[in-house]
Design an enzyme around this catalytic site. Structure first.
Site, PDB file in Angstrom:
ATOM      1  CE  LYS A 170      38.381  35.978  36.538  1.00 34.11           C
ATOM      2  NZ  LYS A 170      39.672  36.600  37.055  1.00 34.11           N
ATOM      3  CG  ASP A 206      43.016  34.358  33.117  1.00 26.23           C
ATOM      4  OD1 ASP A 206      43.139  34.588  32.220  1.00 26.23           O
ATOM      5  OD2 ASP A 206      43.037  34.847  34.358  1.00 26.23           O
ATOM      6  CE  LYS A 261      46.388  33.733  34.584  1.00 20.94           C
ATOM      7  NZ  LYS A 261      46.836  34.536  35.548  1.00 20.94           N
ATOM      8  CG  ASP A 266      40.054  33.082  36.460  1.00 21.31           C
ATOM      9  OD1 ASP A 266      39.839  33.448  37.608  1.00 21.31           O
ATOM     10  OD2 ASP A 266      40.250  33.972  35.591  1.00 21.31           O
ATOM     11  CD  GLU A 286      40.996  37.406  33.280  1.00 25.10           C
ATOM     12  OE1 GLU A 286      42.193  37.942  33.378  1.00 25.10           O
ATOM     13  OE2 GLU A 286      40.543  36.586  33.992  1.00 25.10           O
ATOM     14  NE  ARG A 298      41.915  44.124  36.992  1.00 24.72           N
ATOM     15  CZ  ARG A 298      42.800  44.321  37.997  1.00 24.72           C
ATOM     16  NH1 ARG A 298      43.520  45.785  37.779  1.00 24.72           N
ATOM     17  NH2 ARG A 298      43.597  43.473  38.481  1.00 24.72           N
TER      18      ARG A 298
HETATM   19  N1  BES Z   1      42.650  34.772  37.538  1.00 22.33           N
HETATM   20  C1  BES Z   1      43.648  35.644  37.941  1.00 22.33           C
HETATM   21  C2  BES Z   1      43.698  35.626  39.265  1.00 22.33           C
HETATM   22  C3  BES Z   1      44.023  34.469  39.996  1.00 22.33           C
HETATM   23  C4  BES Z   1      45.641  34.180  40.267  1.00 22.33           C
HETATM   24  C5  BES Z   1      43.180  33.491  40.377  1.00 22.33           C
HETATM   25  C6  BES Z   1      45.889  33.080  40.980  1.00 22.33           C
HETATM   26  C7  BES Z   1      43.698  32.438  41.094  1.00 22.33           C
HETATM   27  C8  BES Z   1      44.980  32.303  41.390  1.00 22.33           C
HETATM   28  C9  BES Z   1      43.480  37.211  37.349  1.00 22.33           C
HETATM   29  O1  BES Z   1      42.772  37.061  36.114  1.00 22.33           O
HETATM   30  C10 BES Z   1      44.983  37.665  37.030  1.00 22.33           C
HETATM   31  O2  BES Z   1      45.545  37.052  36.053  1.00 22.33           O
HETATM   32  N2  BES Z   1      45.265  38.714  37.579  1.00 22.33           N
HETATM   33  C11 BES Z   1      46.636  39.133  37.558  1.00 22.33           C
HETATM   34  C12 BES Z   1      46.121  40.595  37.597  1.00 22.33           C
HETATM   35  C13 BES Z   1      47.563  41.345  37.172  1.00 22.33           C
HETATM   36  C14 BES Z   1      47.804  41.295  35.701  1.00 22.33           C
HETATM   37  C15 BES Z   1      47.239  43.051  37.359  1.00 22.33           C
HETATM   38  C16 BES Z   1      47.308  38.745  38.785  1.00 22.33           C
HETATM   39  O3  BES Z   1      46.860  38.627  39.811  1.00 22.33           O
HETATM   40  O4  BES Z   1      48.560  38.662  38.176  1.00 22.33           O
HETATM   41 ZN    ZN Z   2      41.349  35.534  35.568  1.00 24.55          ZN
HETATM   42 MN    MN Z   3      43.812  37.088  34.449  1.00 24.43          MN
END
Ligand code: BES
Ligand code: ZN
Ligand code: MN
Length: 492
Positions: A265, A270, A277, A288, A349, A351
């Site tokens: 990835k 992000d 966020k 990320d 994003e 996935r």
């Molecule tokens: N890049 C994030 C996941 C992440 C969170 C990595 C904290 C490192 C530290 C990912 O893209 C994300 O935002 N995931 C969301 C998914 C949700 C919207 C279903 C999450 O984990 O909140």
């Molecule tokens: Zn992400």
């Molecule tokens: Mn994300």
């Protein structure tokens, strides 16, 4: 910085510090005994008085005061019972030792490893734990500092009584892992205004220049549109930085042999997109692309070791930004596989970029595919920074990864996927949605990927918790899961 590894069979080469294991009850084994002899028993006398070596991992400085041992200082380290030394205990002890060595600003150090026999791993790993601990203690990310504070340490000598080919091989492996980790950490730590999809593509080109065994293909947005990779394009459409699918092909054996594939990835930043966020949530999101960085590191290690496998590294690079051009919640997009996706959250994003990369690699008819991704915050809730989440549709592959995790001490914990979870992704207007709901967030993310990996043996590593350390406002790449990935590749 590069660490230079050497070997020696005696203690006559000058070194700033010699690291010498002692054992429970201050028991001396071969090397220590020799040195004690050369020092007319001064070591035994010192140990008798010393009160600072009581517990496993305790260290104590000792100044030899003799011309017969050419070390400015000796650092004694208690490794407990010689027959009961585990990888975990040795790794911890070496982390402590490396910290001390770094704080003393030594230029060269020697490790006496004759008596270090790990209960649950071989000599290769003994040397790897030393090398990785030193890499960590000496690593700096300083290209943006006006006054960089580079570590002084340059040279590491492994001292044994017998030098053989195996030892040279172990050192090569350790050195390749260190280089792979440094490559990963330099990329992951790089700020997001520099490390963008285009920057990653340039790094890939440098790889193909540096190694005859590596060729590079880069699919730009035009090419991605042409093949129908609508998911990665949707994620990047809100950014001025163009998305890219970057492919590193390492050929280490007959071209016709089916390759192993690593997919990373590569979200270079992000923001969450239109599902923006918060401040706390966005902090650290330059990391990320740690999965992508780990693919670079692992491919580099494979090329350094001239592994006799074919290995494809694929990086799905994009920037997730909000804005008028950005994709939005409730958009329906068509992935490269032809399956349609209802986007309910633009922050899910990872996935989306991965699903197109995972479909793309079908063309290689791979023996195995592992994707590495900072995919979910939920995996941090679940496993913390101790283990990466492991998900797989193939028992043999999962076991190989678990084995590599054990021997490398770069932990994983397997979590479930399956029909009951997969059903949470069903959409009323498309083939699937990109989020499951509040429950089992890491598993539903993995189930999403599983819908694109039915044609080969696949495993997914969720490294959101393990790839970077998070303390207060400070973030830093850990170099994980390079030790795991290289261990796995060496198994092959
Ligand atoms: N890049 C994030 C996941 C992440 C969170 C990595 C904290 C490192 C530290 C990912 O893209 C994300 O935002 N995931 C969301 C998914 C949700 C919207 C279903 C999450 O984990 O909140
Ligand atoms: Zn992400
Ligand atoms: Mn994300």
């Amino acid at each position: 910085m590069t660490l230079l590894f050497k070997t020696a069979t005696n203690f006559t080469a000058m070194t700033d510090c010699l690291i010498l294991p002692v054992w429970e009850k201050k028991h001396l084994l071969s090397h220590a005994k020799n040195i004690d002899g050369a020092l007319d028993g001064a070591l035994t006398a010192f140990l008798k008085k010393s009160t600072s070596l009581e517990n496993v991992g305790d260290v104590s400085f000792f100044s030899p005061m003799s011309k017969r041992v050419k070390a400015t200082q000796i650092l004694l380290v208690n490794l407990g019972k010689p027959e009961g030394l585990t990888s975990a205990a040795f790794r911890k002890a070496m982390e402590k030792v490396a910290g001390y060595l770094e704080s003393q600003h030594y230029k060269s150090v020697s490790f006496s490893i004759d008596d270090v026999l790990l209960k649950d791993a071989d000599i290769n790993h003994t040397i790897r734990f030393i090398a990785i601990a030193l890499q960590h203690a000496t690593y700096r990310f300083e290209p943006y500092k006006s006054a960089p504070k580079t570590s002084a340490l340059r040279e590491i000598t492994i001292v044994t009584t017998t030098l053989d080919k195996n030892l040279e091989e172990s050192i090569k492996q350790a050195s390749a892992i260190v280089q792979g980790m440094t490559t990963m950490m330099d990329l992951a730590n790089c700020p997001p205004n520099i490390c963008q999809p285009n920057y990653l593509a340039e790094q890939a080109k440098l790889f193909s220049k540096a190694y005859e065994t590596i060729t590079v293909k880069i699919l730009d947005e035009k090419a991605l549109k042409k093949i129908g990779a609508g998911a990665i394009l949707a994620v990047g459409q809100g950014s001025q930085q163009k998305s890219k699918l970057i492919i590193l092909e390492y050929t280490g054996t007959t071209k016709t042999k089916a390759p192993h594939v690593l997919v990373g990835k590569g979200i270079t930043f992000d923001t969450g997109g239109n599902n923006l966020k918060s401040f706390e949530g966005m902090l650290g999101m330059k990391y990320d692309m740690s999965g992508a960085a780990s693919v670079f590191g692992a491919v580099k290690a494979a090329a350094e070791l001239k592994l006799k496998i074919n290995l494809i590294g694929v990086i799905a690079a994009a920037e997730n930004m909000p804005g008028t051009d950005a994709y939005r919640p409730e958009d329906v997009i068509t992935s490269l596989s032809g399956q349609t996706i209802e986007v309910l959250n633009t922050d899910a994003e990872g996935r989306l970029v991965l699903c197109d990369a995972l479909t793309y690699v079908e063309r290689y008819k791979p023996q195995s595919v592992i994707d590495i991704a900072t995919l979910t915050g939920a995996i941090i809730t679940c496993l913390g920074d101790v283990n990466s989440g492991l998900f797989s549709n193939d028992e043999t592959l999962a076991e190989k990864i678990q084995q590599a995790a054990k021997t490398s001490q770069d932990g994983v914990w397997r979590l479930p996927i399956g029909e009951a979870y997969d059903a949470m992704l069903n959409s009323s207007i498309a083939d699937m949605r990109n989020i499951g709901g509040a429950a089992a967030g890491s598993t539903t993310a993995a189930c999403f990927l599983a819908r694109f990996t039915k044609k080969y043996a696949w495993a997914h590593l969720d490294i959101a918790g393990t790839a970077s350390i998070k303390t207060g406002l400070h973030r830093a790449s850990t170099g994980r899961p390079i030790p795991l990935l290289v261990d796995y590749l060496l198994q092959l």
